[in-house]
Scaffold this motif. Structure first.
Motif, PDB file in Angstrom:
ATOM      1  N   GLY A 108       0.815  -1.210   0.000  1.00  0.00           N
ATOM      2  CA  GLY A 108       0.000   0.000   0.000  1.00  0.00           C
ATOM      3  C   GLY A 108       0.848   1.260   0.000  1.00  0.00           C
ATOM      4  O   GLY A 108       0.552   2.224  -0.705  1.00  0.00           O
ATOM      5  N   VAL A 109       1.918   1.256   0.793  1.00  0.00           N
ATOM      6  CA  VAL A 109       2.825   2.405   0.820  1.00  0.00           C
ATOM      7  C   VAL A 109       3.613   2.498  -0.482  1.00  0.00           C
ATOM      8  O   VAL A 109       3.825   3.584  -1.034  1.00  0.00           O
ATOM      9  N   GLY A 151      -2.806   6.873  -2.189  1.00  0.00           N
ATOM     10  CA  GLY A 151      -2.157   5.572  -2.010  1.00  0.00           C
ATOM     11  C   GLY A 151      -1.418   5.492  -0.692  1.00  0.00           C
ATOM     12  O   GLY A 151      -1.452   4.462   0.005  1.00  0.00           O
ATOM     13  N   LEU A 152      -0.747   6.583  -0.321  1.00  0.00           N
ATOM     14  CA  LEU A 152      -0.065   6.610   0.974  1.00  0.00           C
ATOM     15  C   LEU A 152      -1.080   6.568   2.116  1.00  0.00           C
ATOM     16  O   LEU A 152      -0.806   5.997   3.175  1.00  0.00           O
ATOM     17  N   LEU A 153      -2.250   7.181   1.912  1.00  0.00           N
ATOM     18  CA  LEU A 153      -3.281   7.137   2.946  1.00  0.00           C
ATOM     19  C   LEU A 153      -3.754   5.712   3.168  1.00  0.00           C
ATOM     20  O   LEU A 153      -3.948   5.277   4.316  1.00  0.00           O
ATOM     21  N   VAL A 154      -3.922   4.979   2.062  1.00  0.00           N
ATOM     22  CA  VAL A 154      -4.300   3.564   2.188  1.00  0.00           C
ATOM     23  C   VAL A 154      -3.222   2.797   2.938  1.00  0.00           C
ATOM     24  O   VAL A 154      -3.512   1.976   3.824  1.00  0.00           O
ATOM     25  N   GLY A 155      -1.965   3.077   2.586  1.00  0.00           N
ATOM     26  CA  GLY A 155      -0.871   2.417   3.297  1.00  0.00           C
ATOM     27  C   GLY A 155      -0.845   2.801   4.759  1.00  0.00           C
ATOM     28  O   GLY A 155      -0.557   1.967   5.634  1.00  0.00           O
ATOM     29  N   GLY A 156      -1.168   4.085   5.053  1.00  0.00           N
ATOM     30  CA  GLY A 156      -1.192   4.523   6.449  1.00  0.00           C
ATOM     31  C   GLY A 156      -2.262   3.829   7.249  1.00  0.00           C
ATOM     32  O   GLY A 156      -2.053   3.457   8.419  1.00  0.00           O
ATOM     33  N   VAL A 157      -3.437   3.637   6.644  1.00  0.00           N
ATOM     34  CA  VAL A 157      -4.510   2.901   7.330  1.00  0.00           C
ATOM     35  C   VAL A 157      -4.060   1.468   7.602  1.00  0.00           C
ATOM     36  O   VAL A 157      -4.345   0.896   8.662  1.00  0.00           O
ATOM     37  N   GLY A 158      -3.333   0.904   6.634  1.00  0.00           N
ATOM     38  CA  GLY A 158      -2.799  -0.444   6.852  1.00  0.00           C
ATOM     39  C   GLY A 158      -1.804  -0.483   7.990  1.00  0.00           C
ATOM     40  O   GLY A 158      -1.752  -1.463   8.758  1.00  0.00           O
ATOM     41  N   VAL A 159      -1.013   0.591   8.122  1.00  0.00           N
ATOM     42  CA  VAL A 159      -0.049   0.662   9.232  1.00  0.00           C
ATOM     43  C   VAL A 159      -0.787   0.680  10.565  1.00  0.00           C
ATOM     44  O   VAL A 159      -0.396  -0.004  11.517  1.00  0.00           O
ATOM     45  N   MET A 196      11.183   2.099  -0.083  1.00  0.00           N
ATOM     46  CA  MET A 196      12.268   1.561  -0.919  1.00  0.00           C
ATOM     47  C   MET A 196      11.713   0.686  -2.041  1.00  0.00           C
ATOM     48  O   MET A 196      12.166   0.765  -3.190  1.00  0.00           O
ATOM     49  N   VAL A 197      10.715  -0.127  -1.706  1.00  0.00           N
ATOM     50  CA  VAL A 197      10.072  -0.926  -2.749  1.00  0.00           C
ATOM     51  C   VAL A 197       9.384  -0.018  -3.767  1.00  0.00           C
ATOM     52  O   VAL A 197       9.454  -0.240  -4.982  1.00  0.00           O
ATOM     53  N   GLY A 198       8.727   1.047  -3.286  1.00  0.00           N
ATOM     54  CA  GLY A 198       8.066   1.986  -4.176  1.00  0.00           C
ATOM     55  C   GLY A 198       9.040   2.704  -5.087  1.00  0.00           C
ATOM     56  O   GLY A 198       8.731   2.955  -6.262  1.00  0.00           O
ATOM     57  N   MET A 199      10.229   3.058  -4.572  1.00  0.00           N
ATOM     58  CA  MET A 199      11.235   3.716  -5.418  1.00  0.00           C
ATOM     59  C   MET A 199      11.716   2.787  -6.522  1.00  0.00           C
ATOM     60  O   MET A 199      11.921   3.212  -7.667  1.00  0.00           O
ATOM     61  N   LEU A 200      11.882   1.517  -6.183  1.00  0.00           N
ATOM     62  CA  LEU A 200      12.276   0.551  -7.220  1.00  0.00           C
ATOM     63  C   LEU A 200      11.171   0.395  -8.261  1.00  0.00           C
ATOM     64  O   LEU A 200      11.435   0.338  -9.466  1.00  0.00           O
ATOM     65  N   MET A 201       9.913   0.349  -7.795  1.00  0.00           N
ATOM     66  CA  MET A 201       8.786   0.243  -8.728  1.00  0.00           C
ATOM     67  C   MET A 201       8.691   1.491  -9.608  1.00  0.00           C
ATOM     68  O   MET A 201       8.462   1.404 -10.825  1.00  0.00           O
ATOM     69  N   GLY A 211      10.910  10.791   2.949  1.00  0.00           N
ATOM     70  CA  GLY A 211      10.333  11.660   3.970  1.00  0.00           C
ATOM     71  C   GLY A 211       8.844  11.450   4.120  1.00  0.00           C
ATOM     72  O   GLY A 211       8.321  11.372   5.242  1.00  0.00           O
ATOM     73  N   MET A 212       8.138  11.345   2.986  1.00  0.00           N
ATOM     74  CA  MET A 212       6.686  11.122   3.037  1.00  0.00           C
ATOM     75  C   MET A 212       6.359   9.788   3.694  1.00  0.00           C
ATOM     76  O   MET A 212       5.430   9.688   4.496  1.00  0.00           O
ATOM     77  N   ALA A 213       7.146   8.765   3.360  1.00  0.00           N
ATOM     78  CA  ALA A 213       6.878   7.447   3.933  1.00  0.00           C
ATOM     79  C   ALA A 213       7.162   7.438   5.439  1.00  0.00           C
ATOM     80  O   ALA A 213       6.390   6.874   6.227  1.00  0.00           O
TER      81      ALA A 213
END
Length: 437
Positions: free
Chosen positions: A48-49, A322-330, A375-380, A408-410
């Motif tokens: 998600g992140v 997308g980061l919000l979805v990842g944040g909810v998952g966190v 880091m995974v997102g940067m590779l993607m 920083g955002m992550a």
């Protein structure tokens, strides 16, 4: 022997707490142990992140690459070159005042005679009358439609950097005599003639809107210097403006004058000379506004930057979802982690761990989770941008600021959305936590 017990026992041994680096290191070890223990759950949160971060990285790479390529394209054509136009299209604004015609509608068209007089100015190397149009071509039954064409004075290569790979440019005499001659791009010559010599061959140019068609003789093949525009537009022609107007009946309504200052003259001085000359030619008084516009590359770049900035902000807002979805998952995974490790938290508190240390531990875990996602997102994002650059004419260059912005955002997402579970863990009563089954 396990990290959290070593930390707790060291706290109880009389120290006020582990040092910052030690606490961070132990927190990261515990965080990665928790990820390994819950692989699927952690992977979904990381994904998600990663989606949000990958969009940010890919968009920033594409926008940075396109912007640098656009700048290189304008600079390659001469950083001091500029256009004289009927109006400044970068200043046009959409309004609904009930009038169907825009304010610049009644401004006079530019004339070829004005270009000739500007060409005689001491500070000007060349001033060429020019206008664009689209045309259909036919050679021995092989048609190429909607070819971008330019009607110009002789000497137009001074404004468009490149080389003749065959033949020549048309001459001022051929322009004056309305000769039906044409210069074609290298890609168009290959499309029409294949491996045959294009020089001297006659192609039929058709203006389907006016119902006119004329045979034109190919006298040159020109290869523009590689840039983002040459990659996007491969088929184009250049003809004398007199032939385009009289033979093909093309409109000169939006004609312009391409101005090339002399090397020893600055662009500002050349623009001042051109402006003064045009005002004299058009009999404008001291209080009269210009009924023409001078447009330099810098103004076009400013407009491009404004457009891309708006586009980037919109896409950044979408990627933040997308980061919000990842944040909810966190939040979800950390709340589950706190519940599962309630007894562990009670033991740590019983051994002397403070609320601040428990809070710090779970914040580190949340940040580590989102950092892995970043880091995974940067590779993607890098893979996505590289794929677009490889399969399309769009370039991609990942700027350094995008890497730091993504991290920083992550990290901020992890700290923000991990705060609630961390506070819940730090407030647990040790006696109740030890009784938890």
């Amino acid at each position: 022997s396990i990290p959290w017990m070593r930390s707790a026992m060291s706290d109880r041994s009389g120290q006020r707490g582990a040092s910052g680096m030690t606490a961070l290191g132990e927190g990261l070890i515990i965080a990665f142990d928790a990820m390994r223990a819950n692989t699927i759950r952690s992977a979904l949160t990381i994904l998600g992140v990663a989606v949000g971060v990958s969009v940010v990285v890919a968009l920033s790479a594409l926008i940075t690459g396109i912007r640098s390529s656009v700048m290189e394209a304008f600079e390659s054509g001469g950083p001091n070159n500029f256009l004289v136009m009927r109006f400044d299209f970068t200043a046009v604004r959409i309004s609904d005042d009930g009038n169907n015609r825009p304010p610049w509608w009644n401004k006079p068209q530019l004339e070829a005679s004005e270009a000739r007089r500007l060409d005689q100015l001491p500070s000007i190397e060349a001033a060429m009358f020019n206008f664009g149009f689209q045309i259909d071509l036919d050679y021995e039954g092989h048609e190429v439609r909607n070819v971008q064409s330019s009607a110009s004075d002789a000497g137009w290569p001074a404004y468009q950097t490149g080389d003749f790979i065959a033949g020549r440019d048309f001459t001022p005499t051929e322009v004056d005599q309305n000769r039906a001659v044409v210069v074609v791009s290298a890609e168009l010559a290959l499309e029409l003639f294949g491996e045959r010599d294009p020089i001297g061959r006659r192609i039929r140019m058709l203006n389907v809107f006016r119902g006119t068609q004329e045979p034109f003789t190919v006298i040159g093949v020109y290869q523009l210097k590689d840039n983002i525009f040459t990659s996007a537009i491969k088929h184009w022609t250049v003809v004398p403006w007199t032939a385009a107007s009289r033979r093909l009946r093309q409109s000169m309504w939006q004609a312009q004058i391409q101005v090339v200052p002399k090397d020893s003259v600055s662009m500002s001085r050349a623009q001042d000379d051109v402006m003064a000359a045009l005002r004299r030619m058009r009999s404008l008084g001291p209080r009269d506004e210009n009924n023409f516009a001078l447009l330099a590359s810098a103004q076009i770049l400013d407009l491009f930057n404004q457009l891309t900035a708006v586009f980037f902000l919109v896409m950044l807002a979408l990627s933040s979802a997308g980061l919000l979805v990842g944040g909810v998952g966190v939040i979800g995974i950390m709340l589950i982690s706190v519940t599962e490790r309630t007894r562990e938290i009670g033991i740590r508190k019983a051994l002397g761990a403070t609320r601040r240390e428990i809070l710090w531990q779970f914040l580190v875990e949340a940040s580590a989770l989102t950092a892995v996602g970043a880091m995974v997102g940067m590779l993607m994002g890098w893979g996505l941008a590289s794929g677009v650059a490889a399969w399309t004419p769009l370039p991609a260059k990942i700027p350094l600021w995008a890497v730091f912005a993504a991290l920083g955002m992550a990290s901020f997402t992890g700290m923000l959305f991990g705060l609630l579970p961390a506070m819940r863990a730090s407030r647990l009563d040790p006696v109740d936590a030890l009784r938890y089954e």
